[in-house]
Each structure stands twice: as C-alpha cells, then as structure tokens.
Design a protein around this motif. Structure first.
Motif, PDB file in Angstrom:
ATOM      1  N   LEU A  37      -1.235  -1.050  -3.774  1.00 31.84           N
ATOM      2  CA  LEU A  37      -2.606  -0.725  -3.425  1.00 31.84           C
ATOM      3  C   LEU A  37      -2.642   0.693  -2.885  1.00 31.84           C
ATOM      4  O   LEU A  37      -1.742   1.116  -2.170  1.00 31.84           O
ATOM      5  CB  LEU A  37      -3.145  -1.696  -2.375  1.00 31.84           C
ATOM      6  N   LEU A  74       0.746  -1.244   0.000  1.00 27.94           N
ATOM      7  CA  LEU A  74       0.000   0.000   0.000  1.00 27.94           C
ATOM      8  C   LEU A  74       0.781   1.302   0.000  1.00 27.94           C
ATOM      9  O   LEU A  74       1.763   1.466   0.685  1.00 27.94           O
ATOM     10  CB  LEU A  74      -0.892  -0.014   1.227  1.00 27.94           C
ATOM     11  N   ALA A  94      -6.269  -0.791  -6.948  1.00 30.69           N
ATOM     12  CA  ALA A  94      -4.994  -1.302  -7.444  1.00 30.69           C
ATOM     13  C   ALA A  94      -4.190  -0.139  -8.022  1.00 30.69           C
ATOM     14  O   ALA A  94      -4.711   0.654  -8.806  1.00 30.69           O
ATOM     15  CB  ALA A  94      -5.236  -2.354  -8.515  1.00 30.69           C
ATOM     16  N   ILE A 146      -1.462  -9.563  -2.940  1.00 33.88           N
ATOM     17  CA  ILE A 146      -1.843  -8.157  -2.911  1.00 33.88           C
ATOM     18  C   ILE A 146      -1.745  -7.560  -1.521  1.00 33.88           C
ATOM     19  O   ILE A 146      -1.873  -6.354  -1.339  1.00 33.88           O
ATOM     20  CB  ILE A 146      -3.269  -7.959  -3.465  1.00 33.88           C
TER      21      ILE A 146
END
Length: 407
Positions: A63, A36, A76, A86
């Motif tokens: 992310l 992230l 995304a 992810i």
C-alpha cells in the motif's frame, strides 16, 4: 483511520468516500504479509525504520500514499485479491487511550469517550515534540487546515497554551477512507496481539483502497468523522414529540407513559435520548409493514389521541395482560387508530416543511461567492438535511397509506 492509534475494540476512523481531502497512511507488519511504502519521498526517511522498530518485523510494500483529486490517498502498490491481508498492525505499534499520562487519566471519568481520550494522548505526544517516542508518526498526521470536523476544555496545568481548536484537530485526525459499500473492517486478534484488514474485493495497482467505518448515519459521520455522504442508506432522523401542554389529560398521560416507559437508549456516541425522542429510519415501501417507524412512536401517538381517563386505563390494563408494553396493539376502533396515526403524520409533515425551508436557505454550493471551505461545509449540511428529509418523506408516505387502508 489512525494507523498506530487503536481504541478498545476498534480503531479511530475519520474519512469517507470520496469527498474528503485529508492525509492517509497505513501499513501492515508481519514477515509474511506486505505493507505500506509511501510513494512520496516526504513520507520516507525515518518513518519506516521507526515503524519496523515499533512493529518488531520487516515492513514490505503493498500500500502506498499518493495524491488524488481529494488530496492524499491510500493506493494499492500491486494487484490485490479478495481475501488478501492488506493491513496488519501489532498492538505494540498502536497508540491507545491506555497511553494516557497518569496525571491526565486522574482528571477524566468514564463519561469521557475513548476517542476523546485518544485525542488527548495525541495532544500530549504533540506537545512533547521530538522527545515523543511517537514523533515520526505524529509528524505525519493531517494538518488542522485539512480538517472539517467541528469539541473539551483543555487542561492548562498539563497542556500549556493548547486551545479548543487543537483538541478538535487531534480528535478528528485519521488516515484511511470510508466507503459505505465496502465490507472491509478492522479485525482484532487478541492471541496474536495485532489488528488487520482483509480486502473485500480485488484491487488493481494504483487503485485507492477503502474500508468501512460502520453503518453510520450522516449525523454520526459529521459529528464523529467530519464528512457526509451524498446518499447514505443508513441515514435516520431523531424526532421529538410531546403531550401538548393544553391537553386536559396531560398529567394522566404523562403518568401512564412514565409507568410504562422503556429505558432510554444510548446513541452511538453514548448519549441518552429523552423519553419523548424517537429515531426513524427509512421506510422502504409505502405499502409495507412500516419497518423504520419504531413501535414505541406509534404507541406514543395512540396515547396522545386518548380523550378520557378510561381509554388510558384500558391501554394500561391491556399492557399488563400482555408483555407490559403500552399501546403496542392497534385500536379495535379503526377511526381511533386512524386519528392516532394522523397526529403522527401531521407532526412529520410539519417537520418536512421545516427541513425543506432550511435546505432552500442554504446558498447553492456552486456559487462563485462561496469560498472552497465554506462550500464544503454547506454541502455537508445539505447532505445531512436532504438525507433526513428523505427519511421523513418515506415515513409520511407509509402513514398516509396506512390511514387510507383503514378508512
């Protein structure tokens, strides 16, 4: 889903697709997998440096937090393919019920759920403010006015001035959104001491990323997560049916049922159901085998239609000669079998009428006189009632067809 908040065997989830407007934030940590990075400057600053210190690895971006018509959402940052990791979070960067202050832990017993314990941990960390080691994370949680979850008396000797609504807020906090069709779940690797999520499909850049919280009915989603789905294939209805007080065989029937009753099951929240409560799922085909109608419910109906002590004695004898389960086999007398299922059908038809009346009483959510928050809650109530009504109607259709085939 609370990123950085982990329960025993599972993380805390609170969102659905796509009707919720709460904040979302997630990250992955590993020198190999990317994670992230917020696309909103208000989330940067000290968060990523703090996260890297907690995780013990470099945090890269794949992310991002963005804004959609439903509020802040997780997207995304680049193209993701099925099977890509992810999200990856070391246990060291996860807040858990084990973080409970010893003084608080001594006040709680095993009946308190892990989710509730985690909510108390968050309250405690919030109370500490900037002195909390989790402050950068706590400060990014959704605000109370964003929540729709609708529960525990506070501990004034520990949390001065904290009210019930504060606990409800902490109980409902989360970040990741739920998609009932997604197959992506949180996996735990005890050897590597981390949790991760693997993409179950491809994602294009700027597309919102979803996971599933599990196969939960709307009643569970509403109670635990504060949202509902317009159509939930996992909906179910709990119905209660009793031996009438005016039944001349009341005491005998209760004795027979008690001597052959199964242990009361626990629901997903750990609550025990009563012996006269049954959970119905959707019956997919009116001409099928009635999968969705529990055999225990049909057995209960067979006991209800008995009109003599001898009939009840015969059922008990039959159970003892087979697997011990009472009235699980159809009556040899088709008229008696029809009567048993007509009793059940009549009860369910009455419930459908009550559900329909309740739905009609709900003011249309499009009415200009309803504020946005109230409209949202009424829509959740409609989703719940309409879903359970669908289950009841499917059960009615199957019972009508079953009786017709025996006539």
């Amino acid at each position: 889903m609370l990123v950085g908040a982990r329960l025993t065997g599972a993380w805390c989830f609170r969102h659905r697709r796509p009707h919720c407007a709460k904040a979302k934030l997630t990250f992955s940590s590993s020198s190999e997998s990317k994670v992230l990075h917020s696309i909103d400057d208000e989330y940067d600053g000290d968060f990523l440096p703090w996260l890297e210190r907690k995780a013990g690895v470099e945090i890269l971006s794949v992310l991002s937090i963005g804004k959609s018509v439903y509020g802040r959402s997780l997207f995304a940052s680049e193209k993701l393919r099925t099977g890509d990791c992810i999200l990856k979070v070391p246990y060291a960067a996860q807040l858990t019920p084990d973080n409970l202050h010893p003084k608080i832990k001594s006040l709680l017993d095993d009946e308190i759920s892990n989710v509730a314990k985690l909510a108390i941990v968050i309250l405690f960390e919030q109370k500490m403010g900037k002195d909390s080691e989790w402050a950068p994370y706590i400060s990014r949680l959704p605000q109370l006015e964003e929540m729709h979850n609708t529960a525990l008396e506070c501990f004034p000797e520990v949390f001065d001035h904290i009210k019930l609504k504060d606990f409800m807020h902490a109980y409902a906090l989360d970040f990741l959104n739920h998609d009932g069709l997604s197959e992506a779940v949180v996996l735990h690797d005890e050897d590597k001491q981390l949790s991760e999520v693997i993409a179950d499909r491809d994602y294009a850049p700027k597309e919102e990323v979803w996971i599933t919280y599990g196969k939960f009915s709307n009643s569970t989603l509403l109670l635990d997560f504060g949202f509902s789905l317009p159509y939930n294939s996992h909906d179910e209805v709990q119905i209660q049916i009793k031996v009438p007080d005016h039944d001349p065989l009341l005491e005998v029937k209760l004795e027979v049922l008690q001597s052959h009753c199964l242990p009361r099951a626990r629901d997903v929240n750990g609550f025990k159901s009563s012996n006269d409560s049954f959970t119905i799922k959707e019956v997919r085909s009116a001409r099928g085998r009635g999968k969705g109608l529990p055999q225990s419910l049909r057995a209960f109906a067979r006991v209800l239609c008995c009109t003599s002590p001898q009939e009840l004695c015969d059922l008990a004898t039959e159970a003892a000669q087979n697997d011990g389960r009472l009235a699980r086999r159809p009556f040899r007398n088709s008229c008696q079998e029809i009567l048993a299922h007509q009793i059940l059908l009549s009860h369910i038809i009455q419930l459908t009428k009550e559900y329909s009346a309740s739905i009609e009483l709900l003011e249309p959510v499009t009415s200009p006189s309803i504020c946005k928050r109230l409209a949202f809650r009424k829509q959740m109530a409609r989703d719940l009632l309409i879903g359970e009504l669908r289950i009841l109607k499917s059960a009615s259709a199957w019972l009508e067809n079953y009786c017709a085939t025996l006539a």
